[in-house]
Design an enzyme around this catalytic site. Structure first.
Site, PDB file in Angstrom:
ATOM      1  N   HIS A  57       0.835  -1.210   0.000  1.00  0.00           N
ATOM      2  CA  HIS A  57       0.000   0.000   0.000  1.00  0.00           C
ATOM      3  C   HIS A  57       0.871   1.261   0.000  1.00  0.00           C
ATOM      4  O   HIS A  57       0.808   2.094   0.901  1.00  0.00           O
ATOM      5  CB  HIS A  57      -0.916   0.007   1.227  1.00  0.00           C
ATOM      6  CG  HIS A  57      -2.376  -0.014   0.894  1.00  0.00           C
ATOM      7  ND1 HIS A  57      -2.987  -1.063   0.240  1.00  0.00           N
ATOM      8  CD2 HIS A  57      -3.364   0.904   1.126  1.00  0.00           C
ATOM      9  CE1 HIS A  57      -4.272  -0.813   0.097  1.00  0.00           C
ATOM     10  NE2 HIS A  57      -4.528   0.381   0.602  1.00  0.00           N
ATOM     11  N   ASP A  68      -3.541   6.860  -1.814  1.00  0.00           N
ATOM     12  CA  ASP A  68      -4.815   6.475  -2.413  1.00  0.00           C
ATOM     13  C   ASP A  68      -4.526   5.764  -3.726  1.00  0.00           C
ATOM     14  O   ASP A  68      -3.437   5.883  -4.284  1.00  0.00           O
ATOM     15  CB  ASP A  68      -5.679   7.715  -2.654  1.00  0.00           C
ATOM     16  CG  ASP A  68      -7.156   7.399  -2.755  1.00  0.00           C
ATOM     17  OD1 ASP A  68      -7.519   6.212  -2.602  1.00  0.00           O
ATOM     18  OD2 ASP A  68      -7.944   8.320  -2.983  1.00  0.00           O
ATOM     19  N   GLY A  69      -5.500   5.022  -4.209  1.00  0.00           N
ATOM     20  CA  GLY A  69      -5.368   4.366  -5.506  1.00  0.00           C
ATOM     21  C   GLY A  69      -4.609   3.053  -5.481  1.00  0.00           C
ATOM     22  O   GLY A  69      -4.269   2.513  -6.539  1.00  0.00           O
ATOM     23  N   ASN A  70      -4.363   2.477  -4.314  1.00  0.00           N
ATOM     24  CA  ASN A  70      -3.553   1.267  -4.221  1.00  0.00           C
ATOM     25  C   ASN A  70      -4.225   0.049  -4.840  1.00  0.00           C
ATOM     26  O   ASN A  70      -3.557  -0.778  -5.476  1.00  0.00           O
ATOM     27  CB  ASN A  70      -3.211   0.981  -2.756  1.00  0.00           C
ATOM     28  CG  ASN A  70      -2.281   2.017  -2.169  1.00  0.00           C
ATOM     29  OD1 ASN A  70      -1.080   1.982  -2.379  1.00  0.00           O
ATOM     30  ND2 ASN A  70      -2.848   2.967  -1.412  1.00  0.00           N
ATOM     31  N   MET A  94      -4.104   0.371  -8.672  1.00  0.00           N
ATOM     32  CA  MET A  94      -2.719   0.207  -9.111  1.00  0.00           C
ATOM     33  C   MET A  94      -2.297  -1.257  -9.044  1.00  0.00           C
ATOM     34  O   MET A  94      -1.596  -1.758  -9.940  1.00  0.00           O
ATOM     35  CB  MET A  94      -1.791   1.061  -8.245  1.00  0.00           C
ATOM     36  CG  MET A  94      -1.748   2.528  -8.625  1.00  0.00           C
ATOM     37  SD  MET A  94      -1.050   2.828 -10.268  1.00  0.00           S
ATOM     38  CE  MET A  94       0.580   2.076 -10.084  1.00  0.00           C
ATOM     39  N   SER A  95      -2.698  -1.961  -8.009  1.00  0.00           N
ATOM     40  CA  SER A  95      -2.323  -3.369  -7.859  1.00  0.00           C
ATOM     41  C   SER A  95      -2.989  -4.223  -8.927  1.00  0.00           C
ATOM     42  O   SER A  95      -2.355  -5.127  -9.503  1.00  0.00           O
ATOM     43  CB  SER A  95      -2.716  -3.865  -6.460  1.00  0.00           C
ATOM     44  OG  SER A  95      -2.072  -3.096  -5.465  1.00  0.00           O
ATOM     45  N   ARG A  96      -4.252  -3.938  -9.212  1.00  0.00           N
ATOM     46  CA  ARG A  96      -4.936  -4.679 -10.269  1.00  0.00           C
ATOM     47  C   ARG A  96      -4.323  -4.357 -11.638  1.00  0.00           C
ATOM     48  O   ARG A  96      -4.219  -5.234 -12.505  1.00  0.00           O
ATOM     49  CB  ARG A  96      -6.432  -4.373 -10.237  1.00  0.00           C
ATOM     50  CG  ARG A  96      -7.102  -4.856  -8.951  1.00  0.00           C
ATOM     51  CD  ARG A  96      -8.600  -4.747  -8.993  1.00  0.00           C
ATOM     52  NE  ARG A  96      -9.113  -3.383  -8.929  1.00  0.00           N
ATOM     53  CZ  ARG A  96      -9.336  -2.704  -7.803  1.00  0.00           C
ATOM     54  NH1 ARG A  96      -9.061  -3.259  -6.636  1.00  0.00           N
ATOM     55  NH2 ARG A  96      -9.849  -1.479  -7.824  1.00  0.00           N
TER      56      ARG A  96
END
Length: 379
Positions: A193, A197-199, A202-204
């Protein structure tokens, strides 16, 4: 330290083999299909991935509206916030897709932060910086009570080191199957993480990027973002992440995460294959219908979108067929006069759905739902 990649069981290997067989078959089918409808299908699948991945984060825009926004339509009935989030994610996904065949590609901290800026730059602030590691603590809160932390990420001063480990791992082939590595990359990044924000997105997206780099099949046909965005699967996704614990504990068995992802890959491949089969059948039926009724063959693309997606806008039809504004308007007007299309709305916001004389057998084929088979229950 990162999570160790688990050894696959015989059941995992069997599911993975089934996924590979479906992806190879789909690749050959796409390569041998008409370019017009495969291009349209790729755009739709990209829009579906954007719509559903964003929906996990609470930004709800329908797939057809996302597709309209991607086409540059301004008169789409969505909030300004949802419009911004949709277009930002679409830009990042487009860039991810273009990286699939870059010869000197490598993962880096800079690449990850640049992708994050594309996704979150419109929200940049001193407290929640975009394109930079978070300055402080971050928590994933309980969906029912934001005062409760379901997960506490590693301390901010650990982020750079952990991301350094992740980048080194991403650039090293450990012998695992690419789809397994893609799933592990998702878990590594979402657990660290590293941004305010947006983790999750971003991971997907990192998982999708790794699939794209595999170069077996275009990422829009292999990404599991649309699968994860279905409500039942989203809750299963949260539950699977919750199994990792309330803090970052990398020294643990994550076999269940791999099984979860293999299920996602398998079921998404089934769903895409079903859509490809329906699209191909509808295209063929509409070609026959056009020949029988004397319609210009180019109108098939408009009728095809109405059957498989639910509607067509003038601008999309114009782009798909390389028409002038006047040609597109005339075709849609003639199809409306013939009762094949029905206009909805006025002026620039207008779109077209099926009219009273749209061939019913085509709609039946296009809209008959399919059943997915749970891969670990087979046999």
């Amino acid at each position: 330290m990162l999570y160790p990649t688990p050894v696959l069981t015989d059941a995992d290997q069997a599911v993975l083999a089934g996924i590979e067989e479906m992806r190879q078959n789909l690749r050959h089918q796409i390569q041998g299909s008409p370019a017009k409808w495969t291009l349209g299908l790729r755009k739709y699948l990209t829009a579906d991935a954007v719509a559903r991945s964003n929906s996990i984060e609470g930004f709800r825009v329908s797939t057809v509206d996302v597709q309209d926004l991607m086409d540059g339509e301004r008169d789409v009935d969505v909030s300004e916030e949802n419009r911004e989030e949709t277009l930002a994610y679409q830009r990042m996904m487009t860039y991810v897709q273009t990286l699939h065949d870059v010869a000197d590609f490598e993962y880096s901290k800079g690449l990850l932060n640049a992708l994050h800026w594309v996704l979150q730059g419109h929200r940049h602030s001193a407290r929640r910086p975009a394109g930079q590691w978070r300055p402080g603590a971050v928590y994933v809160t309980d969906p029912d009570d934001p005062r409760l932390a379901a997960y506490t990420a590693p301390a901010a001063d650990e982020v750079a080191g952990l991301i350094g480990e992740l980048v080194a791992w991403l650039n090293t082939d450990d012998g695992s199957h690419p789809l397994v590595r893609a799933a592990m990359s998702h878990l590594h990044l979402v657990s660290i993480h590293p941004w305010a924000d947006g983790n999750g997105r971003m991971s997907r997206s990192l998982q999708t990027l790794m699939i794209a780099r595999e170069c077996v099949l275009a990422p829009e046909f292999s990404s599991i973002e649309a699968w994860l965005g279905r409500r039942q699967n989203t809750w299963a996704y949260y539950a699977e992440l919750k199994r990792r614990g309330s803090t970052f504990v990398p020294d643990q068995d994550v076999s269940s995460w791999i099984r979860f992802n293999l299920t996602a890959y398998h079921e998404q491949a089934q769903a895409v294959q079903g859509r490809v089969d329906r699209s191909a059948a509808v295209w063929s039926m509409l070609l026959e219908f056009a020949a029988e009724t004397g319609l210009d063959e180019r109108t098939v693309s408009a009728l095809h979108d109405v059957a498989v997606i639910g509607r067509i806008r003038r601008h999309r039809y114009e782009q798909a067929e390389g028409l002038t504004l006047q040609q597109a308007q005339r075709d849609l007007r003639d199809l409306t006069a013939a009762g094949l299309l029905e206009p909805v709305g006025r002026t620039r916001a207008r779109y077209y759905t099926e009219g009273p004389h749209f061939p019913e057998r085509v709609l039946e084929v296009a809209r008959t739902p399919m059943t997915l088979t749970a891969p670990y229950e087979v046999g």
